[in-house]
Design a protein around this motif. Structure first.
Motif, PDB file in Angstrom:
ATOM      1  N   LEU A 222       0.819  -1.282   0.058  1.00 48.77           N
ATOM      2  CA  LEU A 222      -0.079  -0.053   0.147  1.00 48.77           C
ATOM      3  C   LEU A 222       1.130   1.264  -0.010  1.00 48.77           C
ATOM      4  O   LEU A 222       1.603   1.589   0.819  1.00 48.77           O
ATOM      5  CB  LEU A 222      -1.031  -0.018   1.145  1.00 48.77           C
ATOM      6  CG  LEU A 222      -1.927  -1.196   1.147  1.00 48.77           C
ATOM      7  CD1 LEU A 222      -2.648  -0.943   2.648  1.00 48.77           C
ATOM      8  CD2 LEU A 222      -2.658  -1.535   0.190  1.00 48.77           C
TER       9      LEU A 222
ATOM     10  N   VAL B 275      -2.727   4.311  -2.398  1.00 51.50           N
ATOM     11  CA  VAL B 275      -3.946   4.501  -1.522  1.00 51.50           C
ATOM     12  C   VAL B 275      -3.858   6.360  -1.227  1.00 51.50           C
ATOM     13  O   VAL B 275      -2.727   6.630  -1.020  1.00 51.50           O
ATOM     14  CB  VAL B 275      -3.881   3.907  -0.277  1.00 51.50           C
ATOM     15  CG1 VAL B 275      -4.852   4.418   0.767  1.00 51.50           C
ATOM     16  CG2 VAL B 275      -3.872   2.414  -0.454  1.00 51.50           C
TER      17      VAL B 275
ATOM     18  N   LEU C  80     -10.423  -2.603   2.504  1.00 56.34           N
ATOM     19  CA  LEU C  80      -9.715  -2.196   1.396  1.00 56.34           C
ATOM     20  C   LEU C  80      -9.558  -3.498   0.389  1.00 56.34           C
ATOM     21  O   LEU C  80      -9.612  -3.371  -0.708  1.00 56.34           O
ATOM     22  CB  LEU C  80      -8.435  -1.454   1.883  1.00 56.34           C
ATOM     23  CG  LEU C  80      -7.681  -0.955   0.500  1.00 56.34           C
ATOM     24  CD1 LEU C  80      -6.817   0.239   1.142  1.00 56.34           C
ATOM     25  CD2 LEU C  80      -6.629  -1.987  -0.052  1.00 56.34           C
TER      26      LEU C  80
END
Length: 803
Positions: A548, A578, A629
């Motif tokens: 991420l 992200v 997520l």
């Protein structure tokens, strides 16, 4: 048949009305403990603060009867009409009708204005944000299309939208009101608790000020120390305490009116206000700084709107709080008209001896409730400022599983405690603390009035003259009180002013530095062509797991990722860029929080996930966030594969007959999208349950249907994203691949940026960026803690940003 159904329909209608009324009464009961604690305890100190600046009261030997009955009645008349005009008319019957999806407060008005006009300064705003269900409010046509002939208003609005300085001034105004509310949170515990315990000083053997100050400090330390456990554990006591307090002060008020001077009721006539000004002159104007303290806590009626309904707050105030506090002020006026020598202890001296000590206990409990509500509101305001990018990162903790709005911020809590103790120890007098209090109260009200003026014009599309009339009525009254409070700056009023300026400086510096950093990231973002060109030369490998990469970008690849792979030529099997951003709404529904899209061809397994929060939302813990997520990406891949089947004519996506429409293609009686994605560019997909709609990140790039069809139907597998690695990338990405990568572990890649002003910057900019912003950045919590990122899974990438 119709005749038989009619009584049943009426019965159902009456039953529904009863349910609405019962719900409103229930919420009105609860609001007493949360909203009206501060407002209901103001009778403790208003008369003392009003007459404390009177020169005749400064003499050692105060002659009884020196203050005339007309002066006392005049002060009560001002209090009565101030309470009637501001809390009752302005807030209860006007401002409570303006809400942002049920939320109130300064940020709610600012949010409404920014959604109806392009006045926002928040970075990373997208057109896709307007598709959030809570974003959609009642819209109005632009001035040029609505038939309104006043083109000056339209041109003024266009000028404000296009002028950065006008929008910046609006944001600074909102921050000013916010900072004054924080100052209110510092002064309220001091003056409320100090006024409550002052009764002990008058009726006990120990007649020393140090005992009163010591007891106040002990209560304040105890109050702030309990904040970490959350208010929900004792919240059920709040409403009964305030109700008992209101019944007590109203009963004492009626008793004093009947015993001392029943003719005080004639003081409700505005004629007594004129007589008071004529008798006192300039001293009467100075006393307005004390009279305005009867409004303390009024802003909570609007700020706490999200926890209750407008009807419940109106019922609680008009049916309970307003008459009780008016009776209390009237009773004190009746007592003082016959006992002017007790004017500096009017509240406790007017209590019958038989119930004196129970009233002291109830007053102390009520002052604690009043302080608690303001402290909780300060936590919420700081969290909103942080979400808007106007406050440094702080740790936000949930104190209640059932009530999301109850939060605790350790840094703010201990800061408030130290400042409240400093105010108590520094002034040691409610009159001086009241001087500081009045300036904070009037400033917040003036800001709210001005924002309301803009809302009437921009949001409600009402006549400019109607908005101007409201501004003149309420603004004039509040300006008079503000001017009287401003005169008392040397006598204590400098405290909220200094605190507000300090907090405003922190907020403005942080917002400016954050905005410049976002501009740097946007200007230095990396294109997909650059990323693709790096692969063959660096010998990239893909390692198991999910990576991420956090950034502020909603389009493009962040430069921190390019910097990372240049130094470490390897990254994870599944890569997700992200972006955690704020939207100008109070809450973003959970199902609309994640905006997922793909970067590059499918085989590269690179995604973008934009996580959207409202200004009152609090981010989830890391484990919950990871699950949400990954589930969003999993749903994206699943819908993408289902869409391929729709393209091939083998399946259809239809839930309840509602699917986002792009090309208006009808299949099996339902509308469907038939758009694809260009495999060489970055596109986003908004997912709301089974509804999908494509949002192109670059308006100059068209969505290519043939590209995705050729990619999904190709019999040959594409080449690996990066050569030189042993990992072969499959064409088809399934939900199982995402879950396997999740099982291998999640790694967070976060930039550690050192922001420096460029060489050609001005002296002021260098001072703000190189010193003030850097100091705040180094001494506040890191973004990793603010984003709840687990430390063992964190990789920090250092970079220098020249802004």
């Amino acid at each position: 048949m119709g005749a038989s159904d009619s009584p049943r329909d009426e019965e159902n209608l009456h039953a529904n009305k009863r349910q609405v009324y019962v719900a409103a009464l229930s919420l009105a009961y609860q609001s007493l403990g949360v909203v009206y604690g501060d407002l209901s305890t103001s009778p403790l100190y208003v008369y003392k603060c009003t007459f404390s600046s009177h020169p005749r009261l400064l003499s050692v030997h105060f002659p009884a009867g020196d203050i005339s009955e007309d002066e006392i009645f005049g002060v009560f008349s001002f209090i009565f009409w101030t309470l009637t005009l501001i809390p009752l008319l302005k807030y209860a019957f006007l401002i409570l009708n303006v809400d942002d999806n049920g939320e109130g407060g300064t940020f709610a008005l600012y949010s409404l204005l920014c959604r109806h006009a392009k006045l926002s300064l928040l970075p990373n705003q997208q057109q896709a944000d307007e598709e959030v269900s809570t974003y959609k409010v009642k819209t109005y046509m632009p001035y040029r299309d609505s038939g309104i002939k006043n083109t000056r208003l339209a041109s003024a609005l266009s000028f404000a939208e296009s002028n950065y300085h006008v929008r910046a001034v609006l944001l600074v105004l909102v921050l000013l009101g916010t900072c004054m509310v924080i100052g209110d949170g510092i002064v309220t515990p001091s003056i409320s608790v100090f006024s409550a315990v002052s009764g002990i000083n008058g009726h006990y053997v120990i007649d020393k000020q140090c005992f009163q100050v010591l007891l106040t400090c002990v209560l304040l330390v105890s109050l702030f120390s309990l904040q970490q456990y959350g208010t929900h554990r004792v919240a059920f006591l709040f409403a009964p305490v305030v109700i008992l307090w209101l019944l007590t002060i109203s009963s004492i008020g009626i008793y004093n009116v009947l015993k001392w001077n029943p003719t005080v009721i004639k003081a409700v006539s505005p004629h007594y206000m004129y007589k008071y000004i004529r008798l006192t002159g300039v001293q009467g104007w100075l006393s307005f700084g004390g009279i305005v303290l009867c409004l303390t806590g009024t802003e909570a009626m609007f700020a706490n709107l999200g926890h209750f309904s407008p009807l419940s707050i109106k019922v609680a105030f008009a049916g309970g709080v307003y008459p009780c506090i008016v009776l209390s002020y009237m009773g004190q006026a009746a007592f003082l008209s016959k006992n002017p020598g007790h004017i500096l202890q009017s509240f406790y001296k007017s209590i019958p001896d038989s119930i004196y000590w129970p009233v002291v206990v109830i007053a102390t409990l009520a002052s604690v409730v009043a302080s608690q509500s303001v402290i909780s509101a300060t936590f919420s305001i700081v969290n909103q400022c942080k979400a808007m990018g106007c406050f440094p990162h702080v740790k936000v903790l949930h104190t209640s599983i059932d009530i999301p709005g109850q939060i605790y911020i350790p840094e703010i809590n201990w800061m408030l405690m130290l400042l409240s103790l400093s105010v108590t120890l520094g002034f040691r007098d409610t009159s001086l603390i009241g001087n500081a209090y009045g300036l904070a109260v009037t400033t917040v009200m003036l800001v709210t009035t001005f924002l309301m003026f803009l809302v009437v014009i921009i949001v409600w599309r009402k006549s400019f003259f109607l908005a101007l009339l409201l501004l003149l009525i309420f603004g004039t009254v509040e300006s008079v009180y503000f001017s009287a409070s401003l005169i008392k700056v040397p006598k204590g009023g400098w405290v909220p002013l200094a605190l507000a300026l300090i907090f405003m400086a922190i907020m403005c510096v942080w917002h400016y530095g954050t905005a410049k950093k976002c501009e740097f990231e946007i200007q230095n973002r990396v294109s997909m062509k650059q990323i693709l060109s790096l692969g063959p030369s660096l010998g990239m490998v893909r390692v198991p797991g999910i990576g991420l990469v956090y950034s502020n970008l909603v389009t493009g690849v962040p430069c921190v990722f390019c910097h990372f792979i240049t130094n470490i030529p390897a990254f994870h099997e599944v890569l997700v860029f992200v972006c955690v951003k704020s939207v100008l709404v109070p809450h973003v529904p959970q199902k609309e929080r994640f905006l997922v899209g793909r970067i590059g061809p499918r085989a590269y397994m690179m995604f973008r996930c934009i996580v959207r929060y409202g200004y009152k939302d609090v981010q989830e813990e890391s484990r919950v966030f990871e699950e949400m997520l990954v589930d969003s990406i999993d749903q994206f891949v699943r819908l993408e594969r289902m869409w391929d089947n729709v393209e091939k004519g083998q399946a259809s996506i239809c839930t309840g007959g509602q699917v986002a429409n792009t090309n208006n293609c009808t299949l099996n009686g339902c509308e469907h999208e038939t758009a694809g994605m260009n495999t060489n560019f970055d596109h986003h997909m908004t997912m709301v349950d089974a509804e999908i709609s494509f949002v192109d990140s670059d308006s100059s790039i068209s969505i290519n249907v043939d590209a995705i069809r050729s990619c999904s139907n190709s019999s040959t597998k594409p080449e690996s994203f990066f050569e030189g690695g042993d990992v072969y990338i499959e064409d088809a990405v399934t939900e199982e691949d995402i879950k396997e990568a999740k099982a291998a572990g999640v790694t967070y890649v976060l930039g550690r940026s050192i922001v420096r002003a460029s060489r050609n910057s001005s002296f002021l900019k260098r001072a703000v960026i190189n010193h003030a912003y850097s100091f705040l950045k180094e001494n506040c919590r890191s973004p990793a803690l603010a984003l709840h990122i687990p430390h063992p899974s964190l990789i920090r990438v250092g970079m220098v940003c020249h802004v």
